[in-house]
Every structure is written in structure tokens, then in C-alpha cells.
Design a protein around this motif. Structure first.
Motif, PDB file in Angstrom:
ATOM      1  N   VAL A 130      -1.521  11.052   0.334  1.00 56.45           N
ATOM      2  CA  VAL A 130      -1.200  12.472   0.217  1.00 56.45           C
ATOM      3  C   VAL A 130      -1.262  12.861  -1.256  1.00 56.45           C
ATOM      4  CG1 VAL A 130       0.468  14.298   0.687  1.00 56.45           C
ATOM      5  CG2 VAL A 130       0.326  12.325   2.211  1.00 56.45           C
ATOM      6  N   LEU A 131      -1.868  14.009  -1.551  1.00 58.95           N
ATOM      7  CA  LEU A 131      -1.921  14.561  -2.905  1.00 58.95           C
ATOM      8  C   LEU A 131      -1.216  15.912  -2.882  1.00 58.95           C
ATOM      9  CD1 LEU A 131      -3.062  14.235  -5.798  1.00 58.95           C
ATOM     10  CD2 LEU A 131      -5.045  15.554  -5.051  1.00 58.95           C
ATOM     11  N   THR A 132      -0.250  16.096  -3.813  1.00 59.45           N
ATOM     12  CA  THR A 132       0.497  17.346  -3.888  1.00 59.45           C
ATOM     13  C   THR A 132       0.514  17.834  -5.329  1.00 59.45           C
ATOM     14  OG1 THR A 132       2.693  16.429  -4.401  1.00 59.45           O
ATOM     15  CG2 THR A 132       2.001  16.412  -2.087  1.00 59.45           C
ATOM     16  N   ASP A 133       0.993  19.082  -5.519  1.00 56.42           N
ATOM     17  CA  ASP A 133       1.233  19.544  -6.878  1.00 56.42           C
ATOM     18  C   ASP A 133       2.576  19.006  -7.347  1.00 56.42           C
ATOM     19  OD1 ASP A 133       3.174  21.029  -5.635  1.00 56.42           O
ATOM     20  OD2 ASP A 133       2.180  22.962  -5.878  1.00 56.42           O
ATOM     21  N   HIS A 134       3.020  19.405  -8.554  1.00 57.98           N
ATOM     22  CA  HIS A 134       4.235  18.813  -9.123  1.00 57.98           C
ATOM     23  C   HIS A 134       5.497  19.226  -8.371  1.00 57.98           C
ATOM     24  CE1 HIS A 134       4.079  22.819 -10.955  1.00 57.98           C
ATOM     25  NE2 HIS A 134       5.361  22.705 -11.184  1.00 57.98           N
ATOM     26  N   GLU A 135       5.427  20.243  -7.514  1.00 57.68           N
ATOM     27  CA  GLU A 135       6.577  20.648  -6.716  1.00 57.68           C
ATOM     28  C   GLU A 135       6.559  20.029  -5.323  1.00 57.68           C
ATOM     29  OE1 GLU A 135       9.152  22.233  -7.620  1.00 57.68           O
ATOM     30  OE2 GLU A 135       8.522  22.828  -9.639  1.00 57.68           O
ATOM     31  N   GLY A 136       5.500  19.301  -4.993  1.00 62.34           N
ATOM     32  CA  GLY A 136       5.434  18.657  -3.685  1.00 62.34           C
ATOM     33  C   GLY A 136       4.706  19.455  -2.628  1.00 62.34           C
ATOM     34  N   HIS A 137       3.947  20.515  -3.024  1.00 58.16           N
ATOM     35  CA  HIS A 137       3.167  21.276  -2.057  1.00 58.16           C
ATOM     36  C   HIS A 137       1.863  20.548  -1.754  1.00 58.16           C
ATOM     37  CE1 HIS A 137       5.806  24.381  -3.933  1.00 58.16           C
ATOM     38  NE2 HIS A 137       5.938  24.743  -2.665  1.00 58.16           N
ATOM     39  N   LEU A 138       1.557  20.403  -0.494  1.00 55.11           N
ATOM     40  CA  LEU A 138       0.441  19.583  -0.045  1.00 55.11           C
ATOM     41  C   LEU A 138      -0.895  20.172  -0.483  1.00 55.11           C
ATOM     42  CD1 LEU A 138       0.166  17.749   3.273  1.00 55.11           C
ATOM     43  CD2 LEU A 138      -1.767  19.121   2.550  1.00 55.11           C
ATOM     44  N   LEU A 139      -1.700  19.354  -1.149  1.00 53.87           N
ATOM     45  CA  LEU A 139      -3.055  19.722  -1.547  1.00 53.87           C
ATOM     46  C   LEU A 139      -4.103  19.028  -0.680  1.00 53.87           C
ATOM     47  CD1 LEU A 139      -2.678  19.518  -5.448  1.00 53.87           C
ATOM     48  CD2 LEU A 139      -2.465  21.541  -3.983  1.00 53.87           C
ATOM     49  N   HIS A 140      -3.819  17.770  -0.322  1.00 57.57           N
ATOM     50  CA  HIS A 140      -4.766  17.032   0.516  1.00 57.57           C
ATOM     51  C   HIS A 140      -4.046  15.872   1.177  1.00 57.57           C
ATOM     52  CE1 HIS A 140      -8.572  15.511   1.997  1.00 57.57           C
ATOM     53  NE2 HIS A 140      -8.237  14.311   1.546  1.00 57.57           N
ATOM     54  N   ALA A 141      -4.416  15.548   2.387  1.00 57.44           N
ATOM     55  CA  ALA A 141      -3.853  14.402   3.113  1.00 57.44           C
ATOM     56  C   ALA A 141      -4.956  13.785   3.944  1.00 57.44           C
ATOM     57  CB  ALA A 141      -2.695  14.848   4.006  1.00 57.44           C
ATOM     58  N   ASN A 142      -4.945  12.450   4.024  1.00 54.00           N
ATOM     59  CA  ASN A 142      -5.980  11.784   4.814  1.00 54.00           C
ATOM     60  C   ASN A 142      -5.585  11.748   6.294  1.00 54.00           C
ATOM     61  OD1 ASN A 142      -3.998   9.851   4.833  1.00 54.00           O
ATOM     62  ND2 ASN A 142      -5.352   8.146   4.409  1.00 54.00           N
ATOM     63  N   ALA A 143      -6.475  11.210   7.104  1.00 56.13           N
ATOM     64  CA  ALA A 143      -6.276  11.235   8.550  1.00 56.13           C
ATOM     65  C   ALA A 143      -5.061  10.424   8.976  1.00 56.13           C
ATOM     66  CB  ALA A 143      -7.530  10.715   9.254  1.00 56.13           C
TER      67      ALA A 143
END
Length: 478
Positions: free
Chosen positions: A291-304
């Protein structure tokens, strides 16, 4: 162990008078008690004047039963000692705990013998506090050694990684024998591509240097100097290097660390292939959640894999959502994870749960790292499902935290009452394991050392998984 008595006591010692015998007994014991046949204290002696002040109500001991002056769990041992003394059995030492004026009970090692045809007994006791203090110091010293060993192992691991990943050839040469003792993978370009032609061979003879005078100059510099700087050399195939080296000591030996910098115009290391696409494919197809998020923890990308754990049918539907919607039992859980991550920039094996959109929580371990600049970093998370591991059916938080860091990680996720109980379990288990180790796994003696009854010790052994259910090793009980 049987007592080794005098062979000819009457001839060697004669008829000892009572005052002389009393002096001998008092001198050889920290505390000595004269008892009648019923176990009542008739007289007592202490080797140190301050010892009776440390014990509770010693001024009232004379005329009282010996059993009444000790801790409750030690009373049965006194009864056994008096029975053995009355039967003229070989005396055995037992740990007896006496109430102290202040603080914990004082441990003594007592033995009792009968005199004058069973009408009197003498009990001799040795203060065990000094031995207990030495044991504690031994445990603390062992812990310090283990911490130092772990620190040295980590330093060696970092050195190994750096040594193996360094792109320029590096050799370590024994200063006494001039033999190559170690070479990094990049050093294979100095020969025919095999490190076997370098390690264990004489330096610089192992290198195909085309100018014998240069090789002799390097050998002379190794013998006469502690440093080599900007020594230019050419190999037989025309490649050119600049050699730098310095002397360092390890234990009682000396070594040279030699670095070969390729001359830019002479030799260029082959470029590594572009692995970006393969890395992206690995992340997308991995069995663990990425999972990739911004510094506040908002989801930018997630794998299957993560989408499957969170029971999300499409990433686009939840893009921009804070991932504490799925990670952690509550938002406090995820806030603790973010706090540790911002302080340390990376963490691993953080125990948490993933709450699916449609189902029950799944136990997971999370490793994370901060990516990008300090001003505006992104956060990367690896989420591993541990619910199917062996032993994964254990109730949440049944594992016992073994370090301060693990306890800190549980704050906010586990009630304080459970943290205190689990910390108490840690201390209790460590004490039981230490007692079993000190007594050679003699459980009866370990129970006496811990001040427990044998039944209580067996209950705790089963509770901590240190004994099989129903196991009562009676053959090892005194």
C-alpha cells in the motif's frame, strides 16, 4: 549427598564441652537454633549482631515453635526436617524463608540434626541473600553480554552488506602473510571473473599486473608503509586502476584494506538493466499487501493482495480514503503506527488487524517506511496475513510482550489491565525458567527456591507451556 563424617571423632575431638560446641556451631552458621524434641526453640545464636534486627520478632522466638517463626510455605519443610532428624536420617538442606522486619522474606538454607537420643535438635542456617545477589548480577551480566553481542552482530551485518554491495573492487590482505583473506564480488573483474583466483593467494602476485616493477613497488609499500595512495597500475588486458589502501588492526592481527578505482577512460563497469518494470510487476503480483499513501495515510495505490484482504472490489472506489478505515482495531491503532513511523522512518512486524468491508478482522503484521523528502513524504506499507499461521488461533493479545518497545506498541490497542497482567506473566515466567535452569530442572528444588508449593509450580508450568498437561515428574521430587 551423604555427610562425610569424622572417622574417629572421639579420638580426634575428645569430649567437647557444651560451651565449646555452642561456639563452634555459632561460628559456622549465620543462625543456629537449639530445639527440644517438639521443635520448640529453647536457645538461638546469630553470627552477626545486625542479623536479628533484620528478622521479625526475634526477641520472641525463644519458647515458640520453630514453625511459627517462618513463612507459611516453609512450615511443611520444617516438619519434614524434624521428622528426618528424629529418625536419624542423613540431614538435608532446605530453603526456609523467615519474615523480615521490612521488605521481602529473608531466605535461609537450613539443616537439622538430633542430639542426645532424640530429645534435642540443632538447626543450622545460612543466609542466602548474598548468593541471590550474585545470581542476579550474573543474570544482569549475561543480559549485557547478549546486548553487546547483538550490537556487534548488527555492526558486522551492516559491514557485510556494504562490502558486498560496493561497486569498486575491494581486497582485504593479511599484513603478515600478504595473502588475500577476503574480496568483494566486484573484485572478480581483477582476474578472470572468479574470486577463487584471489582469496588465499599472495598479493600482488595474484593480479595480472603487466609491469613487474609496479608489482614490486606495491609489495614494498605494503611492507614499509601503513597507507598506499594513488598507486596507478595496469593489468595485462590494458585495464587501468588507481590503488588506495590503509592498514587496520583487528584483535591481535593487522590487515590492509585495498580499493581499486577503475580509471574512467580505461574501463567502464557494465550498466545494470532497468528493473523498474519488473519491480512494479513484483509489487502488483506479490502475495503480501503493498500500500502507498500520502503522509497523512490517504490511499494512493494498493496491490491486489491488499484489496483482497480489505474485501475491496475496486481501488478507484476508495482512492483517497485513509487506510485506518481498514487497518487497526480503531483509529488509535493506526495513529500509533504513524507516530512510530514518523519517529523512526521505518518499522517492521507491527501487529495489527485488517478489517474487511464484508467480513471479520484478519490478523496481520505490518512493515512500513517513509519515502521521498522530509517535507512531503509518502508512506509505504507491507501487510502480511498471519491469521493462517500455526498457533494463529490463540486469542488476541495472548502473546506476551518481551520488550519495552512491544509494550509501547500495544498502548492504545490493549487495556491497561491486560498490559499489567501480561507484564506480570513475563516476570513470572522468566523467574520460573531461571529457577529451573539453576536447579538443573529439579522442579521440587525450583519450587522451594521460588517460595511456591509444588502444586502451584506445576500449575504455572502448564500455564506457560513449560510442561505437558498432566505431567507430574514425581521421580525428581525430593
Amino acid at each position: 549427598m551423604p555427610v562425610k563424617a569424622f572417622r574417629y571423632p572421639k579420638e580426634s575431638l575428645g569430649d567437647l564441652k557444651a560451651d565449646i560446641a555452642a561456639t563452634l556451631i555459632a561460628a559456622t552458621a549465620d543462625v543456629a537454633l537449639a530445639l527440644d524434641g517438639d521443635g520448640v526453640i529453647r536457645d538461638m545464636a546469630f553470627q552477626r549482631a545486625d542479623l536479628p534486627l533484620e528478622l521479625k520478632n526475634t526477641d520472641q522466638w525463644v519458647g515458640r515453635s520453630w514453625q511459627a517463626t517462618v513463612a507459611e510455605e516453609s512450615q511443611i519443610k520444617i516438619e519434614q526436617m524434624l521428622e528426618e532428624a528424629a529418625a536419624h536420617k542423613v540431614p538435608r538442606w532446605r530453603e526456609i524463608r523467615c519474615p523480615a522486619t521490612r521488605g521481602p522474606d529473608v531466605p535461609f538454607l537450613f539443616s537439622a540434626i538430633a542430639i542426645e537420643d532424640r530429645r534435642r535438635n540443632v538447626a543450622i542456617g545460612r543466609d542466602l541473600r548474598a548468593a541471590a545477589a550474585l545470581q542476579q548480577k550474573l543474570v544482569e551480566a549475561q543480559m549485557v553480554i547478549e546486548r553487546d553481542y547483538s550490537r556487534m552482530r548488527n555492526v558486522e551485518s551492516r559491514y557485510r552488506i556494504l562490502f558486498q554491495m560496493y561497486s569498486e573492487p575491494v581486497l582485504i590482505v593479511d599484513a603478515a602473510t600478504h595473502r588475500v583473506v577476503e574480496a568483494n564480488p566486484a573484485a572478480s573483474i581483477l582476474t578472470d571473473g572468479s574470486l577463487a583466483h584471489l582469496v588465499g593467494k599472495l598479493f600482488p602476485d595474484a593480479l595480472p599486473i603487466d609491469d613487474p616493477s609496479v608489482a614490486q613497488g606495491i609489495a614494498f609499500a605494503l611492507r614499509a608503509q601503513s597507507r598506499i595512495e594513488n598507486k596507478r597500475l595496469s593489468l595485462g588486458d590494458g585495464r587501468q586502476f588507481v590503488l588506495d589502501g590503509m592498514l587496520f588492526r583487528q584483535d591481535l592481527s593487522s590487515f590492509f584494506l585495498l580499493r581499486f578505482a577503475p580509471v574512467a577512460t580505461a574501463y567502464v563497469l557494465p550498466a545494470k538493466p532497468d528493473l523498474t518494470l519488473q519491480m512494479q510487476q513484483f509489487v502488483e503480483d506479490a502475495a503480501d499487501g503493498f500500500v502507498l499513501t500520502d503522509h497523512e495515510g490517504h490511499l494512493l495505490h494498493a496491490n491486489a493482495a491488499f484489496l483482497q484482504l480489505a474485501q475491496i472490489d475496486s481501488e478507484k472506489r476508495v482512492h483517497g480514503e485513509r487506510i485506518d478505515r481498514w487497518i487497526g482495531k480503531s483509529s488509535v491503532d493506526f495513529d500509533i503506527l504513524l507516530l512510530n513511523l514518523r519517529q523512526q522512518r521505518s518499522l517492521k512486524l507491527f501487529s495489527s488487524v485488517v478489517r474487511g468491508e464484508l467480513g471479520s478482522p484478519v490478523d496481520v503484521e505490518i512493515s512500513a517506511a517513509m519515502l521521498g523528502s522530509e517535507a512531503d513524504p509518502n508512506l509505504g506499507f507491507i501487510v502480511r496475513d498471519v491469521g493462517r499461521r500455526i498457533g494463529g488461533s490463540i486469542a488476541p493479545h495472548s502473546e506476551i510482550p518481551r520488550s519495552r518497545e512491544q509494550l509501547v506498541e500495544l498502548i492504545g490497542r490493549v487495556p491497561l489491565k491486560e498490559l499489567v497482567r501480561e507484564t506480570t506473566d513475563v516476570i513470572e515466567r522468566m523467574c520460573i525458567e531461571a529457577a529451573l535452569k539453576l536447579t538443573g530442572d529439579n522442579r521440587a528444588t525450583a519450587a522451594e527456591m521460588l517460595g511456591l508449593s509444588r502444586q502451584s509450580l506445576y500449575v504455572k508450568l502448564r500455564r506457560f507451556g513449560l510442561a505437558d498437561i498432566g505431567e507430574y515428574d514425581d521421580n525428581r521430587i525430593e
